[in-house]
Structure formats: structure tokens, C-alpha cells
Scaffold this active site. Structure first.
Site, PDB file in Angstrom:
ATOM      1  N   ASP A  21       4.527  36.584   1.974  1.00  0.00           N
ATOM      2  CA  ASP A  21       3.315  37.413   1.952  1.00  0.00           C
ATOM      3  C   ASP A  21       3.487  38.733   2.690  1.00  0.00           C
ATOM      4  OD1 ASP A  21       2.163  35.231   0.623  1.00  0.00           O
ATOM      5  OD2 ASP A  21       1.645  34.298   2.542  1.00  0.00           O
ATOM      6  N   ALA A  47       4.505  31.117  -5.235  1.00  0.00           N
ATOM      7  CA  ALA A  47       4.416  32.532  -4.866  1.00  0.00           C
ATOM      8  C   ALA A  47       3.046  33.073  -5.270  1.00  0.00           C
ATOM      9  CB  ALA A  47       5.500  33.326  -5.583  1.00  0.00           C
ATOM     10  N   HIS A  49       1.729  37.005  -5.453  1.00  0.00           N
ATOM     11  CA  HIS A  49       2.022  38.408  -5.198  1.00  0.00           C
ATOM     12  C   HIS A  49       0.834  39.254  -5.649  1.00  0.00           C
ATOM     13  CE1 HIS A  49       6.596  37.423  -5.396  1.00  0.00           C
ATOM     14  NE2 HIS A  49       5.962  36.809  -4.415  1.00  0.00           N
ATOM     15  N   THR A 145       2.518  24.137  -0.924  1.00  0.00           N
ATOM     16  CA  THR A 145       1.449  24.658  -1.773  1.00  0.00           C
ATOM     17  C   THR A 145       1.011  23.608  -2.805  1.00  0.00           C
ATOM     18  OG1 THR A 145       3.065  25.518  -3.328  1.00  0.00           O
ATOM     19  CG2 THR A 145       2.332  27.027  -1.591  1.00  0.00           C
ATOM     20  N   THR A 317      -2.768  33.881  -1.148  1.00  0.00           N
ATOM     21  CA  THR A 317      -3.037  34.333  -2.515  1.00  0.00           C
ATOM     22  C   THR A 317      -3.000  33.144  -3.478  1.00  0.00           C
ATOM     23  OG1 THR A 317      -1.866  36.332  -1.895  1.00  0.00           O
ATOM     24  CG2 THR A 317      -2.298  36.070  -4.228  1.00  0.00           C
ATOM     25  N   THR A 318      -2.227  32.110  -3.132  1.00  0.00           N
ATOM     26  CA  THR A 318      -2.063  30.962  -4.016  1.00  0.00           C
ATOM     27  C   THR A 318      -3.030  29.841  -3.653  1.00  0.00           C
ATOM     28  OG1 THR A 318       0.236  31.506  -4.388  1.00  0.00           O
ATOM     29  CG2 THR A 318      -0.380  29.234  -4.814  1.00  0.00           C
ATOM     30  N   THR A 319      -3.160  29.530  -2.349  1.00  0.00           N
ATOM     31  CA  THR A 319      -3.951  28.359  -1.966  1.00  0.00           C
ATOM     32  C   THR A 319      -5.234  28.725  -1.227  1.00  0.00           C
ATOM     33  OG1 THR A 319      -2.718  28.216   0.102  1.00  0.00           O
ATOM     34  CG2 THR A 319      -1.898  26.899  -1.743  1.00  0.00           C
ATOM     35  N   ARG A 321      -5.489  29.307   1.806  1.00  0.00           N
ATOM     36  CA  ARG A 321      -5.453  28.831   3.194  1.00  0.00           C
ATOM     37  C   ARG A 321      -5.404  30.020   4.162  1.00  0.00           C
ATOM     38  NH1 ARG A 321      -0.265  24.957   3.165  1.00  0.00           N
ATOM     39  NH2 ARG A 321       0.474  26.577   1.749  1.00  0.00           N
ATOM     40  N   ARG A 323      -3.921  32.189   6.884  1.00  0.00           N
ATOM     41  CA  ARG A 323      -2.532  32.277   7.343  1.00  0.00           C
ATOM     42  C   ARG A 323      -2.501  32.310   8.867  1.00  0.00           C
ATOM     43  NH1 ARG A 323      -1.538  37.119   3.133  1.00  0.00           N
ATOM     44  NH2 ARG A 323      -1.286  35.898   1.246  1.00  0.00           N
ATOM     45  N   ASP A 351      -1.371  49.576   8.692  1.00  0.00           N
ATOM     46  CA  ASP A 351      -2.754  49.985   8.990  1.00  0.00           C
ATOM     47  C   ASP A 351      -3.515  48.919   9.776  1.00  0.00           C
ATOM     48  OD1 ASP A 351      -2.255  48.749   6.359  1.00  0.00           O
ATOM     49  OD2 ASP A 351      -4.433  48.647   6.222  1.00  0.00           O
TER      50      ASP A 351
HETATM   51  P1  GDP Z   1       3.585  38.976  -1.317  1.00  0.00           P
HETATM   52  O1  GDP Z   1       3.492  37.501  -1.530  1.00  0.00           O
HETATM   53  O2  GDP Z   1       4.718  39.354  -0.438  1.00  0.00           O
HETATM   54  O3  GDP Z   1       3.557  39.777  -2.586  1.00  0.00           O
HETATM   55  O4  GDP Z   1       2.266  39.367  -0.507  1.00  0.00           O
HETATM   56  P2  GDP Z   1       0.758  38.858  -0.799  1.00  0.00           P
HETATM   57  O5  GDP Z   1       0.231  39.591  -1.953  1.00  0.00           O
HETATM   58  O6  GDP Z   1       0.665  37.375  -0.798  1.00  0.00           O
HETATM   59  O7  GDP Z   1       0.041  39.297   0.551  1.00  0.00           O
HETATM   60  C1  GDP Z   1       0.023  40.618   0.972  1.00  0.00           C
HETATM   61  C2  GDP Z   1      -1.430  41.061   1.114  1.00  0.00           C
HETATM   62  O8  GDP Z   1      -1.479  42.299   1.779  1.00  0.00           O
HETATM   63  C3  GDP Z   1      -2.124  41.292  -0.210  1.00  0.00           C
HETATM   64  O9  GDP Z   1      -3.489  41.025  -0.077  1.00  0.00           O
HETATM   65  C4  GDP Z   1      -1.885  42.790  -0.478  1.00  0.00           C
HETATM   66  O10 GDP Z   1      -2.891  43.371  -1.311  1.00  0.00           O
HETATM   67  C5  GDP Z   1      -1.988  43.336   0.921  1.00  0.00           C
HETATM   68  N1  GDP Z   1      -1.179  44.501   1.256  1.00  0.00           N
HETATM   69  C6  GDP Z   1       0.077  44.823   0.842  1.00  0.00           C
HETATM   70  N2  GDP Z   1       0.500  45.927   1.501  1.00  0.00           N
HETATM   71  C7  GDP Z   1      -0.508  46.287   2.334  1.00  0.00           C
HETATM   72  C8  GDP Z   1      -0.650  47.323   3.306  1.00  0.00           C
HETATM   73  O11 GDP Z   1       0.228  48.131   3.542  1.00  0.00           O
HETATM   74  N3  GDP Z   1      -1.847  47.346   3.996  1.00  0.00           N
HETATM   75  C9  GDP Z   1      -2.857  46.445   3.768  1.00  0.00           C
HETATM   76  N4  GDP Z   1      -3.960  46.540   4.498  1.00  0.00           N
HETATM   77  N5  GDP Z   1      -2.715  45.468   2.874  1.00  0.00           N
HETATM   78  C10 GDP Z   1      -1.567  45.387   2.176  1.00  0.00           C
HETATM   79  P1  IMO Z   2       5.086  34.513  -1.480  1.00  0.00           P
HETATM   80  O1  IMO Z   2       6.041  34.783  -2.624  1.00  0.00           O
HETATM   81  C1  IMO Z   2       3.968  32.131   2.016  1.00  0.00           C
HETATM   82  C2  IMO Z   2       5.471  28.009   2.170  1.00  0.00           C
HETATM   83  C3  IMO Z   2       4.362  26.969   2.053  1.00  0.00           C
HETATM   84  C4  IMO Z   2       4.969  25.831   2.832  1.00  0.00           C
HETATM   85  C5  IMO Z   2       6.449  25.919   2.463  1.00  0.00           C
HETATM   86  C6  IMO Z   2       6.885  24.994   1.365  1.00  0.00           C
HETATM   87  O2  IMO Z   2       3.664  34.692  -1.868  1.00  0.00           O
HETATM   88  O3  IMO Z   2       5.493  35.237  -0.262  1.00  0.00           O
HETATM   89  P2  IMO Z   2       6.394  24.844  -1.247  1.00  0.00           P
HETATM   90  O4  IMO Z   2       5.098  24.737  -1.995  1.00  0.00           O
HETATM   91  O5  IMO Z   2       7.206  26.028  -1.624  1.00  0.00           O
HETATM   92  O6  IMO Z   2       7.187  23.580  -1.274  1.00  0.00           O
HETATM   93  O7  IMO Z   2       5.956  25.030   0.300  1.00  0.00           O
HETATM   94  O8  IMO Z   2       6.673  27.261   2.068  1.00  0.00           O
HETATM   95  N1  IMO Z   2       5.483  29.022   1.087  1.00  0.00           N
HETATM   96  C7  IMO Z   2       4.991  30.258   1.207  1.00  0.00           C
HETATM   97  N2  IMO Z   2       4.341  30.849   2.219  1.00  0.00           N
HETATM   98  N3  IMO Z   2       4.233  32.825   0.895  1.00  0.00           N
HETATM   99  C8  IMO Z   2       4.900  32.256  -0.133  1.00  0.00           C
HETATM  100  O9  IMO Z   2       5.257  32.926  -1.240  1.00  0.00           O
HETATM  101  C9  IMO Z   2       5.287  30.900  -0.013  1.00  0.00           C
HETATM  102  N4  IMO Z   2       5.945  30.037  -0.814  1.00  0.00           N
HETATM  103  C10 IMO Z   2       6.061  28.906  -0.127  1.00  0.00           C
HETATM  104  O10 IMO Z   2       3.162  27.432   2.624  1.00  0.00           O
HETATM  105  O11 IMO Z   2       4.849  26.068   4.212  1.00  0.00           O
HETATM  106 MG    MG Z   3       2.137  35.920  -1.276  1.00  0.00          MG
END
Ligand code: GDP
Ligand code: IMO
Ligand code: MG
Length: 444
Positions: A21, A47, A49, A145, A317-319, A321, A323, A351
Site C-alpha cells: 500500500d 493486491a 491498487h 486477505t 483497499t481490498t479488505t 481493514r 492499517r 502530504d
Molecule cells: P498500492 O497498493 O501500493 O497501490 O497502494 P493503495 O492504493 O492500497 O494505498 C495507497 C493509498 O494512498 C490510496 O488510497 C491512494 O489513493 C493514496 N495515495 C497514493 N499516493 C498518495 C499521496 O502521495 N498522498 C496521499 N494523500 N495519498 C496518496
Molecule cells: P498491495 O499490492 C498490504 C498482507 C496481508 C497479510 C499477508 C498475507 O495492495 O500493496 P495473503 O492474503 O497475501 O496471504 O496475506 O500479506 N498483504 C498485503 N498487505 N498490501 C497488499 O497488497 C497486501 N497483500 C498481502 O494483509 O498480512
Molecule cells: Mg494496496
């Protein structure tokens, strides 16, 4: 003596340097403009995203984050575990919002399938572990997840009980395999305490053959497709899912996911050799977060942690929960940069740090015996014994959303970034100051 070289590859990898994330989706979406093919190499629907464009928010789970950019090809590589129902839901959801999905999405015929019993196994094992272990030495549950990721990869390694995307296209073969698999799985699920009727292989085969039919136009040999693309001058952008500290080999084992989510997973997960990756952009939040169980030395269980969670909208974003949140751990990030071969980093969610009187960055750990270490401990039992040693920074009050270049950052914010660059020894090439595509400061 002269050596042949590969020259400088124009392909890029984006990878998370913490526990997920980090904002990979947003950065992949941004870099898509400079590439032709966006490739997922690991993980599955675990995942999540997020990409925000012009006030519209998209959550992507299996489809690469390049999909919002017309004219680009998106590939789900052989290293991904695909839940066909989730994939079709995602396709339908995106199409209903006007995103074109046709020949621009390819799925490897060798990617493994997440079946319904994998999700049942995942949930049942987590329940079993939460219940039996609570009275002993803490829970052994991982906090997965529950998307069936571990059991699907386990079947891939077991071989005889696995199903690949290509198998969905041959109904008879699928039914024959499922007849054997379902017998085994029914017994295993019963042993885990699942009260359910025996799995019906014929019904399951029919249901999954239908899903295969819908996905048929997308299922192909992506290894040749990717090499053909490179031969014709197209550039690839690899999108890591999950993150380096969740890597099955190099993460905080056993509190990890079941794939190689570091860049080391790219060659096996796509069939593209490592010398075809020129730029490796590691993505790190300006602080730390983690979902699920496992050690997290810089975790903040106080008001500061809550404030970071609320300002950063730190909910899965998935569950969904909440963080876990904490200060930036540069010992961890430096380790991940080393394992992933990062040539630069993007520092995201910067930010979120506005408005704190002071900020802390972990630069070393103190161990239980009083010794000080500056190496990461990629083993949960060892890492749980580490206490962070911090360097403290003065905060800043100015909100950063509207800052348009790095030179305009408040002085204390600039100092925070300069410290990270100095510590890691690699440049910060992007700074995230908001969730939208345009909230990104590009350039060193
Ligand atoms: P990923 O799994 O790595 O793609 O990240 P996620 O989408 O799960 O979580 C990142 C969160 O931060 C999302 O809600 C994005 O919209 C948000 N986000 C990404 N970059 C920025 C940033 O620079 N600032 C803020 N405030 N939010 C961001
Ligand atoms: P993105 O791509 C955050 C974590 C789960 C759990 C462990 C194992 O959005 O960054 P799994 O379901 O993969 O067997 O769970 O890994 N986990 C993540 N945490 N972002 C993710 O993906 C994750 N993918 C798995 O929360 O602790
Ligand atoms: Mg994510």
C-alpha cells in the site's frame, strides 16, 4: 578482454519497499504514459491498487494499473494467481465506467487459478490458527486477505492439484482433474473443521469452463507476447503487487504473502530475464503501514498513529481493514532497496506528514541484549526483538497538496527528504503530495 552487454534496457519495474500500500498503483498509472505494456508478475486479488484521476477513484486488484490509459497493453503474467470470478467482476466494473477492455488485456495461460476451495481453505486455516494458538504463544494466524492466495500457490508447488488458466479452456480435462482434486480437498476441508457438503467436481468444472469461455479472448502465451513486444521496440513496465517485506523468501517470514513480490519475482513471474529491466523504482511511504499480523518495530499505538491513519486514509483497499501505522523505518527500506536493486525511489503520501511538531525516522535497532544493529532482520522472531533508534526531525505546518515542485517545499520537509536520500544512497525521483495522478512532484 571485451564483453558483450545488454546495453541499457528501457524497461521499468515499480515495487513496494515496505509492507504494501505504498501507492504503487498511482505511480504505475503515471509511468504508463512512458511505456507500452504494463505487466503484473505476482500476487493475486490480495493486491488493492488505487488510482485517482480527475476526482474518480479506481481500485484495481488483478488488472494492471495501466488499464486506465488508452492504447496500452496490460498483461497478467504467469506468476500471478488469478481468481477468474474476481477478474471478470473487475472487467465488468471497469467497463461500466467506460474503460475499454478488449485485446488490451492479456492473461497468461500458465497463471494459476484461485478456486473457491482455496478461499475456503485460507479462511478455515486462519480461523483454526486464531483459535488454537491464542492460549499458547500468541496467534499463528497471518491475518491474510482470505483471497485464497496461499492455498493457490501451495497447489502450484504441489503440481498434481493445480489448475492453470489454460486448463479452463478444455472442459473435459478440467472435469477429470477436478474429480481427483475435489476428493482430496473435501477431506482436507473437513479436517480443518469446515461443515459443508462435499465439493461437486462436475458443477465446479461446468462453472469454471464457462468462466474460461468468457476469458478465452484474453488467455494467451504471454511469455512470447512480451518477448515479441520487446523485439519490436515496445517498452515494458512491471507492476509489483504486495511488497518486498511481504516477499515469501525475503520478507518478515512467516508473516508474508506466498509469492516473490520483490523484483526478484519478475523473471519467474513473466518469463522476462532480469537483464531486461533497466530502471527499478522503489515505492516508499513517508511513514510506515502494515495490514495483518507480524512484527512492526516503529508501530505507533497512540494518538500519533491514529492521526496518521486518518490523514492517510489508511484503510485496506481490498479488505477495508484499518492499517497499522508508524514512523518511517529506513533500516527496512534500505534492505528492500538492496534486495530489489532499486535505482531510485518515489516517496509517497508525503502530504500526510504536514502538521506534526516533530517526526521520527528509524535508522538503527537496539536488540534485547543491548547491541545495536543497522541491518534489517527478515525473520519475524528476530525482528520482534528489535526496538527502533530514531533520528528526530522538526515538522512543518504547511499543507503540501498544491506544491508543484520540490524547490517550493518547506525547508523542514526538504530536510526530511534529503536525509532519506543520504541514508539510502539513491535519489528520490518522485514525491507524492496527494492521491491524484497530478499530485506528484517529478524530478530529483
Ligand atoms: P498500492 O497498493 O501500493 O497501490 O497502494 P493503495 O492504493 O492500497 O494505498 C495507497 C493509498 O494512498 C490510496 O488510497 C491512494 O489513493 C493514496 N495515495 C497514493 N499516493 C498518495 C499521496 O502521495 N498522498 C496521499 N494523500 N495519498 C496518496
Ligand atoms: P498491495 O499490492 C498490504 C498482507 C496481508 C497479510 C499477508 C498475507 O495492495 O500493496 P495473503 O492474503 O497475501 O496471504 O496475506 O500479506 N498483504 C498485503 N498487505 N498490501 C497488499 O497488497 C497486501 N497483500 C498481502 O494483509 O498480512
Ligand atoms: Mg494496496
Amino acid at each position: 578482454m571485451k564483453y558483450a552487454t545488454n546495453g541499457t534496457s528501457p524497461n521499468t519495474a515499480v515495487v513496494g519497499l515496505q509492507w504494501g500500500d505504498e501507492g504503487k498503483g498511482k505511480i504505475v498509472d503515471l509511468l504508463t504514459a512512458e511505456h507500452d505494456v504494463i505487466v503484473r508478475y505476482n500476487g493475486g486479488a490480495n493486491a488493492g491498487h488505487t488510482v485517482e484521476v480527475a476526482g474518480e477513484r479506481y481500485a484495481l486488484h488483478l488488472i494492471p494499473s495501466g488499464i486506465l490509459n488508452p492504447g496500452k497493453r496490460n498483461v497478467i503474467g504467469n506468476g500471478v494467481v488469478v481468481d477468474p470470478e474476481k477478474l471478470l467482476e473487475e472487467i465488468d466494473r471497469l467497463r461500466s465506467r467506460g474503460v475499454k477492455i478488449a485485446e488490451n488485456l492479456q492473461v497468461s495461460d500458465r497463471a494459476h487459478v484461485v478456486m473457491p476451495y482455496h478461499k475456503e481453505q485460507d479462511a478455515a486455516l486462519e480461523e483454526f490458527l486464531s483459535n488454537v494458538a491464542s492460549s499458547e504463544r500468541g496467534s499463528l494466524a497471518i491475518g491474510t486477505t482470505r483471497r485464497g492466495i496461499g492455498p493457490a500457490y501451495a497447489d502450484k508447488i504441489n503440481r498434481s492439484t493445480a489448475i492453470r488458466m489454460g486448463d479452463l479452456l478444455d472442459a473435459e480435462y478440467l472435469r477429470d482433474r477436478l474429480r481427483v482434486i475435489c476428493r482430496l480437498r473435501t477431506a482436507e476441508l473437513k479436517a480443518l473443521g469446515v461443515q459443508a457438503p462435499p465439493l461437486d467436481p462436475d458443477a465446479l468444472a461446468e462453472r469454471f469452463a464457462k468462466l474460461g469461455d468468457r476469458l478465452r479472448p484474453h488467455i494467451t502465451d504471454t511469455v512470447y507476447a512480451l518477448h515479441d513486444s520487446m523485439r519490436t521496440g515496445k517498452t515494458l513496465l512491471f507492476e509489483g503487487a504486495n511488497a518486498c517485506l511481504l516477499d515469501i523468501d525475503h520478507g518478515t517470514y512467516p508473516y508474508v504473502t506466498s509469492s516473490n513480490c520483490s523484483t526478484l519475482g519478475i523473471p519467474p513471474g513473466t518469463g522476462v530475464p532480469g537483464n531486461n529491466i533497466g530502471r527499478i523504482l522503489g515505492i516508499m511511504k513517508a511513514y510506515s503501514s502494515r495490514v495483518g499480523a507480524g512484527p512492526f518495530p516503529t508501530e505507533l499505538l497512540d494518538e500519533t498513529g491514529n492521526l496518521i491513519r486518518e490523514k492517510g486514509r489508511e484503510y485496506g483497499t481490498t479488505t477495508g481493514r484499518p492499517r497499522r501505522t508508524g514512523w518511517l523505518d529506513l533500516v527496512a527500506v534500505k534492505y528492500s532497496s538492496m534486495v530489489c536493486g532499486a535505482t531510485g525511489v518515489a516517496c509517497t503520501l508525503f502530504d500526510v506528514l504536514a502538521g506534526f511538531d516533530e517526526l521520527k525516522i528509524c535508522t538503527q535497532y537496539r536488540m534485547a541484549d543491548g547491541s545495536i544493529v543497522d541491518r534489517f532482520l527478515p525473520d519475524a522472531r528476530m525482528l520482534a526483538k528489535a526496538t527502533p533508534i530514531y533520528t528526530t526531525f522538526k515538522g512543518w505546518t504547511e499543507e503540501l497538496r498544491d506544491v508543484s515542485d520540490r524547490k517550493s517545499l518547506p525547508i523542514n520537509a526538504a530536510k526530511y527528504l534529503a536525509f532519506i536520500e543520504e541514508y539510502l544512497g539513491i535519489p528520490i525521483e518522485m514525491v507524492g503530495v496527494g492521491p491524484d495522478r497530478r499530485h506528484t512532484l517529478v524530478g530529483v
